[in-house]
Design a protein around this motif. Structure first.
Motif, PDB file in Angstrom:
ATOM      1  N   ALA A  35       2.144  -5.237   4.275  1.00 22.84           N
ATOM      2  CA  ALA A  35       2.975  -5.757   3.182  1.00 22.84           C
ATOM      3  C   ALA A  35       3.272  -7.237   3.388  1.00 22.84           C
ATOM      4  CB  ALA A  35       4.276  -4.958   3.088  1.00 22.84           C
ATOM      5  N   ALA A  36       3.529  -7.647   4.617  1.00 21.12           N
ATOM      6  CA  ALA A  36       3.781  -9.065   4.900  1.00 21.12           C
ATOM      7  C   ALA A  36       2.531  -9.898   4.645  1.00 21.12           C
ATOM      8  CB  ALA A  36       4.253  -9.232   6.341  1.00 21.12           C
ATOM      9  N   ARG A  37       1.381  -9.382   5.043  1.00 18.45           N
ATOM     10  CA  ARG A  37       0.120 -10.088   4.812  1.00 18.45           C
ATOM     11  C   ARG A  37      -0.139 -10.231   3.309  1.00 18.45           C
ATOM     12  NH1 ARG A  37      -2.775  -6.821   7.440  1.00 18.45           N
ATOM     13  NH2 ARG A  37      -2.289  -7.711   9.457  1.00 18.45           N
ATOM     14  N   ALA A  38       0.114  -9.163   2.554  1.00 19.22           N
ATOM     15  CA  ALA A  38      -0.090  -9.212   1.103  1.00 19.22           C
ATOM     16  C   ALA A  38       0.896 -10.178   0.449  1.00 19.22           C
ATOM     17  CB  ALA A  38       0.064  -7.817   0.506  1.00 19.22           C
ATOM     18  N   SER A  39       2.120 -10.198   0.925  1.00 18.65           N
ATOM     19  CA  SER A  39       3.124 -11.111   0.367  1.00 18.65           C
ATOM     20  C   SER A  39       2.729 -12.565   0.609  1.00 18.65           C
ATOM     21  CB  SER A  39       4.487 -10.815   0.987  1.00 18.65           C
ATOM     22  OG  SER A  39       5.452 -11.715   0.509  1.00 18.65           O
ATOM     23  N   THR A  40       2.263 -12.861   1.804  1.00 16.92           N
ATOM     24  CA  THR A  40       1.828 -14.231   2.122  1.00 16.92           C
ATOM     25  C   THR A  40       0.633 -14.623   1.274  1.00 16.92           C
ATOM     26  OG1 THR A  40       2.615 -13.996   4.389  1.00 16.92           O
ATOM     27  CG2 THR A  40       1.018 -15.728   3.974  1.00 16.92           C
ATOM     28  N   ARG A  41      -0.356 -13.765   1.195  1.00 17.15           N
ATOM     29  CA  ARG A  41      -1.556 -14.081   0.422  1.00 17.15           C
ATOM     30  C   ARG A  41      -1.224 -14.199  -1.063  1.00 17.15           C
ATOM     31  NH1 ARG A  41      -5.195 -17.239   0.757  1.00 17.15           N
ATOM     32  NH2 ARG A  41      -6.887 -16.869  -0.656  1.00 17.15           N
ATOM     33  N   GLY A  42      -0.391 -13.290  -1.562  1.00 15.51           N
ATOM     34  CA  GLY A  42      -0.007 -13.345  -2.970  1.00 15.51           C
ATOM     35  C   GLY A  42       0.761 -14.606  -3.322  1.00 15.51           C
ATOM     36  N   SER A  43       1.654 -15.041  -2.447  1.00 17.56           N
ATOM     37  CA  SER A  43       2.411 -16.262  -2.742  1.00 17.56           C
ATOM     38  C   SER A  43       1.502 -17.487  -2.715  1.00 17.56           C
ATOM     39  CB  SER A  43       3.574 -16.432  -1.768  1.00 17.56           C
ATOM     40  OG  SER A  43       3.120 -16.656  -0.462  1.00 17.56           O
TER      41      SER A  43
END
Length: 156
Positions: free
Chosen positions: A47-55
């Protein structure tokens, strides 16, 4: 003389079957708990990886809007290219009142392990097609030099 029946029985050395089974049950429960903690940690890491990539993707799409690559005339949507092909975006501009000022909302989303993940970025932007750029700026004209010659008078 002391008979065998009168002697005190010696304590047995080792563990009983119940003690071994209890120790195995505790070991099994702790291994299951540690495995579950690893799963939870992995989920939070993803979830943290997806949040970083999404931002980062949302910021890059917002930069495209600021640069005028994405028009502010209406809603735009699509998918990213390359390694980010699983990510989709939607750009929604809304007039904010003053001329050429828009509230732009960029939504990026993707499905991860069957769950939908969405990130939203909102920013107020002036329409880049209506404003100039630094490349269009002109240097102001230089002022004319002042006349420094004097006429008449005496010099000591």
């Amino acid at each position: 003389m002391i008979t065998r029946s009168a002697r005190r029985p010696r304590p047995r050395r080792g563990l009983s079957l119940i003690e071994v089974l209890l120790a195995l049950a505790i070991l099994l429960l702790s291994i299951i708990a540690i495995g579950r903690l690893v799963d939870v940690g992995t989920d939070h890491g993803n979830a943290a990886r997806a949040s970083t990539r999404g931002s980062r993707l949302a910021q890059s799409k917002m930069a495209e809007v600021e640069a005028g690559v994405v028009a502010l005339t209406g809603e735009a949507s699509g998918a990213f290219d390359g390694d980010d092909a699983a990510w989709n975006y939607t750009v929604t501009p809304e007039a904010a009142g003053p001329p050429n000022l828009y509230t732009v909302t960029v939504k990026v989303s993707r499905t991860i392990d069957g769950k939908s993940f969405e990130l939203v970025l909102t920013q107020m932007i002036f329409d880049p097609t209506m404003t100039g750029s630094a490349a269009q700026a002109e240097r102001p004209a230089e002022p004319e030099p002042a006349d420094t010659t004097t006429t008449g008078g005496t010099t000591p």
